[in-house]
Design an enzyme around this catalytic site. Structure first.
Site, mmCIF file in Angstrom:
data_model
loop_
_atom_site.group_PDB
_atom_site.id
_atom_site.type_symbol
_atom_site.label_atom_id
_atom_site.label_comp_id
_atom_site.label_asym_id
_atom_site.label_seq_id
_atom_site.Cartn_x
_atom_site.Cartn_y
_atom_site.Cartn_z
ATOM 1 N N CYS A 2 0.821 -1.215 0.000
ATOM 2 C CA CYS A 2 0.000 0.000 0.000
ATOM 3 C C CYS A 2 0.853 1.262 0.000
ATOM 4 C CB CYS A 2 -0.885 0.046 1.234
ATOM 5 S SG CYS A 2 -1.859 -1.423 1.478
ATOM 6 N N ARG A 27 5.110 -0.200 -6.081
ATOM 7 C CA ARG A 27 5.103 -0.943 -4.813
ATOM 8 C C ARG A 27 4.141 -2.130 -4.863
ATOM 9 N NH1 ARG A 27 6.668 2.759 -0.491
ATOM 10 N NH2 ARG A 27 5.287 1.748 0.984
ATOM 11 N N TRP A 73 -2.960 -2.821 -1.372
ATOM 12 C CA TRP A 73 -2.562 -4.205 -1.616
ATOM 13 C C TRP A 73 -3.323 -5.009 -0.567
ATOM 14 C CZ3 TRP A 73 0.188 -8.213 0.850
ATOM 15 C CH2 TRP A 73 0.702 -9.197 0.000
ATOM 16 N N ASN A 99 -2.086 2.291 5.674
ATOM 17 C CA ASN A 99 -1.227 1.160 5.300
ATOM 18 C C ASN A 99 -0.945 0.375 6.555
ATOM 19 O OD1 ASN A 99 -0.932 2.404 2.905
ATOM 20 N ND2 ASN A 99 1.216 2.963 3.183
ATOM 21 N N GLY A 100 -0.829 -0.938 6.422
ATOM 22 C CA GLY A 100 -0.454 -1.752 7.575
ATOM 23 C C GLY A 100 -1.585 -2.673 7.980
ATOM 24 N N GLU A 477 17.606 -18.080 -6.927
ATOM 25 C CA GLU A 477 17.239 -16.720 -7.345
ATOM 26 C C GLU A 477 16.691 -16.723 -8.774
ATOM 27 O OE1 GLU A 477 16.509 -14.080 -6.140
ATOM 28 O OE2 GLU A 477 16.744 -12.565 -7.690
ATOM 29 N N LYS A 481 12.986 -15.414 -9.895
ATOM 30 C CA LYS A 481 12.766 -14.387 -10.935
ATOM 31 C C LYS A 481 11.752 -14.890 -11.943
ATOM 32 C CE LYS A 481 13.957 -11.830 -9.485
ATOM 33 N NZ LYS A 481 14.407 -11.164 -8.350
ATOM 34 N N GLU A 484 8.094 -15.225 -10.429
ATOM 35 C CA GLU A 484 7.375 -14.014 -10.013
ATOM 36 C C GLU A 484 6.907 -13.160 -11.187
ATOM 37 O OE1 GLU A 484 9.581 -11.125 -7.640
ATOM 38 O OE2 GLU A 484 11.435 -11.846 -8.499
ATOM 39 N N HIS A 500 16.694 -37.049 -5.441
ATOM 40 C CA HIS A 500 16.122 -37.577 -4.194
ATOM 41 C C HIS A 500 14.622 -37.314 -4.118
ATOM 42 C CE1 HIS A 500 20.017 -38.708 -2.673
ATOM 43 N NE2 HIS A 500 20.476 -37.521 -3.010
ATOM 44 N N LYS A 595 6.307 -4.327 -3.947
ATOM 45 C CA LYS A 595 7.746 -4.038 -3.912
ATOM 46 C C LYS A 595 8.242 -3.944 -2.485
ATOM 47 C CE LYS A 595 11.689 -2.965 -5.726
ATOM 48 N NZ LYS A 595 12.423 -4.109 -6.287
HETATM 49 C C1 F6R Z 1 11.852 -10.538 -5.537
HETATM 50 C C2 F6R Z 1 11.879 -9.514 -4.511
HETATM 51 C C3 F6R Z 1 11.469 -9.907 -3.140
HETATM 52 C C4 F6R Z 1 12.244 -9.084 -2.097
HETATM 53 C C5 F6R Z 1 11.689 -9.373 -0.688
HETATM 54 C C6 F6R Z 1 12.475 -8.633 0.363
HETATM 55 O O1 F6R Z 1 12.305 -10.041 -6.763
HETATM 56 O O2 F6R Z 1 12.197 -8.388 -4.751
HETATM 57 O O3 F6R Z 1 11.626 -11.269 -2.914
HETATM 58 O O4 F6R Z 1 13.589 -9.428 -2.168
HETATM 59 O O5 F6R Z 1 10.354 -8.964 -0.640
HETATM 60 O O6 F6R Z 1 12.457 -7.264 0.151
HETATM 61 P P1 F6R Z 1 13.570 -6.329 0.728
HETATM 62 O O7 F6R Z 1 14.870 -6.678 0.080
HETATM 63 O O8 F6R Z 1 13.123 -4.944 0.380
HETATM 64 O O9 F6R Z 1 13.621 -6.573 2.209
#
Ligand code: F6R
Length: 600
Positions: A2, A27, A73, A99-100, A477, A481, A484, A500, A595
């Site tokens: 949010c 975000r 969100w 927010n929250g 990772e 990517k 997501e 396994h 984000k």
């Molecule tokens: C994936 C991504 C998320 C963040 C996670 C932690 O591409 O960006 O998995 O890495 O939400 O966020 P931060 O790094 O801001 O604590």
């Protein structure tokens, strides 16, 4: 997650709020709304979907110079127009964005609001109804706001309008980020400075549980119990061009292209006047004093932490544990005698990581935050900060921040190792220069990577990423990517582990991306590739110069064996990007994601 904006000034509030919300789109959100006040009262516009949908529903004839806005969100209640913010009290007098998460909203509703018919499923509505109730009981708006805040358990950033007050936005925060921006003849509110850079670069940081009255001409900050607080604004060191896409179709593509520059910038920022890599003396001492490092992070940052563990163990000989923040806080392992906690967080606002930091500080342990955002909550609340210097990362999928995290971890571990007289002897600064050039070569091969995405992922339902040692850290990772942004189910595995159990999922044509950049396990991973190919997998081997063999689909430039994650992650990012494009996915704003994840 949010986002909040607010404007109190002389211009048309609607347009400033809508533009601000557009800057917060990155975000992640699923509905949005604004409320503006003029002599006729408060008018609310809200819509499910994108800001563009909201724009379409705003009545351009309503003019007002004070208002609040929100991107939601969904947490409590599905994403629909009813649950979108702003929310109003039943009388219509008060209008609120939040927010929250209010943990005790149900209890508060039962205790105070029994007779009131709620209009939404949100926890937020309870807050605005409480303010209205206390105002009806005779309190002034600020008193009613304070009384409400004193009852709330949980996280919040709030902006409230009172129909009967033409010159105040009532603001408060607890755990969730919120800033007040100041200007001549106007003041603003924003979850993120980026949202209001359009009108000011001067911002005041707010502390938890302060009560802030944002008027046109001044800002009054007080503690929850009413003591005045003086705080000077700071200048947001953001360049408006950093947050524009320029000629790029997507922020993610721009940010991947920025990665060579990010590595070079980090080398520059962490070099002393003699040109040697360095970190702040106090941080160095804190690391050296630790008998064990606990790395705490989530998502991509956690994956960077997996690489960081190897750096601190190999370069500084300090044992490291890496923990997912949402697990650690509620199930703490036995700690060593002299732990150091390192929080890795691009945004510096992740609630899961913050709750661990709060507990760590209660236990009086030292904490270092590695973040991209100076002044962020996790930076302020830790003892020390190392900055990523990656520039704003707008695309939800983290790319350049991951590379920056790994580079900063390498420098911190290397400098510590040197100072302790331990670890490997090599010239990290020189090697990072080679890394920057290697990344450049990869981002310049976009056509080839687009073709790989087409060949392996065009019709894929699922995909596997395998690697051993550091390549395993990058595999997880790479899988994150891909899933997501393209919504293809993907898993990262240690190459030897697939057999396994998970190998049962390999069938004719299943894409398997295998990384082979680690000499000591290169043959083993090639063996694992043979196992999956024998079961029909469509294997794409990504090796490194010097370790490559005929038939490898991609060969990344040769870099120091410890630094391969900085380079091998880049083709995986680009392949994911093109796979998402082929599927017409919203690359920068993937569904359901945020984000800055400011709820636990
Ligand atoms: C994936 C991504 C998320 C963040 C996670 C932690 O591409 O960006 O998995 O890495 O939400 O966020 P931060 O790094 O801001 O604590």
């Amino acid at each position: 997650m949010c986002g909040i904006v607010g404007y109190n000034g002389e211009l048309d509030a609607k347009e400033i709020l809508l533009k601000g919300l557009e800057k917060l789109e990155y975000r992640g959100y699923d509905s949005a709304g604004i409320a503006v006040r003029n002599e006729e009262g408060v008018t609310v516009f809200k819509e499910k979907g994108r800001i563009a949908d909201l724009r379409g529903s705003v009545d351009l004839n309503v003019s007002a110079d004070i208002g609040i806005g929100h991107t939601r969100w969904a947490t409590h209640g599905v994403p629909n127009k009813l649950n979108a913010h702003p929310h109003q009290s039943t009388s219509g007098r008060f209008t609120l964005v939040h927010n929250g998460v209010i943990e005790n909203y149900h209890l508060l509703q039962k205790a105070y609001l029994k007779g009131i018919q709620m209009q939404s499923d949100t926890d937020t509505e309870v807050i605005v109804q409480l303010v209205d109730l206390f105002a009806k009981e005779g309190l002034s708006t600020v008193e009613a706001f304070r009384k409400t805040l004193s009852l709330l358990h949980g996280s919040y950033a709030l902006a409230l309008l009172d129909q009967e007050d033409e010159d105040t936005i009532y603001v408060a925060k607890n755990k969730s980020p919120l800033l007040v921006g100041v200007g001549a003849g106007f003041n603003v509110v924003a979850s993120d400075a980026m949202a209001m850079l359009q009108v000011t670069d001067q911002f005041i940081e707010l502390r938890d549980k302060e009560v802030v009255l944002v008027h046109k001409d001044n800002v009054e900050i007080t503690t929850l119990d009413g003591r005045p607080v003086e705080r000077k604004p700071f200048k947001a060191e953001l360049d408006a061009s950093d947050i524009e896409k320029g000629t790029y179709p997507h922020y993610m593509l721009k940010e991947m292209d920025e990665q060579p520059g990010v590595v070079r910038k980090i080398v520059q920022e962490y070099s002393n006047s003699l040109g040697e890599l360095t970190i702040d003396d106090n941080i160095l001492e804190a690391i050296k004093e630790a008998d064990r490092i606990y790395i705490i992070a989530a998502g991509t940052s956690y994956h960077a932490g997996l690489v960081g563990k190897q750096y601190f163990e190999k370069l500084a000989r300090i044992p490291v544990e890496v923990h997912i923040s949402s697990e650690f806080g509620y199930n703490m392992p036995l700690l060593s005698e002299k732990p150091l906690f390192i929080f890795i967080t691009q945004s510096g606002e992740t609630a899961d990581s913050r709750q661990v930091l709060v507990k760590v500080k209660e236990l009086n342990y030292p904490a270092l935050t590695i973040t991209n955002v100076p002044g962020s909550t996790l930076s302020r609340e830790a003892d020390y900060t190392l900055l990523l210097h990656a520039g704003p990362e707008i695309a939800v999928a983290s790319t350049k921040a991951y590379v920056a995290q790994v580079a900063v971890l390498a420098i911190a571990a290397y400098v510590t190792g040197k100072s302790l007289g331990k670890g490997e002897d090599f010239d990290l600064k020189h090697e990072l220069g080679i890394v920057a050039n290697g990344i450049q070569t990869i981002v310049d091969s976009k056509n080839e990577l687009e073709q790989v995405a087409e060949d392996y992922l065009k019709i894929a339902r699922n995909a596997f990423f395998i690697g051993r040692n550091l390549d395993f850290c990058v595999s997880v990772e790479g899988a994150l990517k891909l899933k997501e942004i393209s919504y293809i189910q993907a898993e990262g595995f240690a190459g030897g582990e697939l057999k396994h159990g998970t190998i049962a999922l390999i069938e004719e044509g299943t894409p398997v991306f295998a990384l082979a950049t680690q000499e000591q396990v290169a043959l083993n991973i090639r063996g694992n590739v043979k196992e999956v190919v024998a079961r029909g997998a469509n294997a794409c081997i990504i090796s490194m110069e010097g370790l490559n063999e005929e038939g490898d689909r991609l060969v990344i430039p040769k870099v120091h064996p410890l630094l391969t994650p900085l380079v091998s992650v880049v083709p995986l990012q680009l392949i994911s990007y093109y796979a998402a494009l082929h599927r017409r996915c919203d690359v920068d704003k993937p569904r359901n994601l945020a984000k800055s994840v400011t709820v636990e």
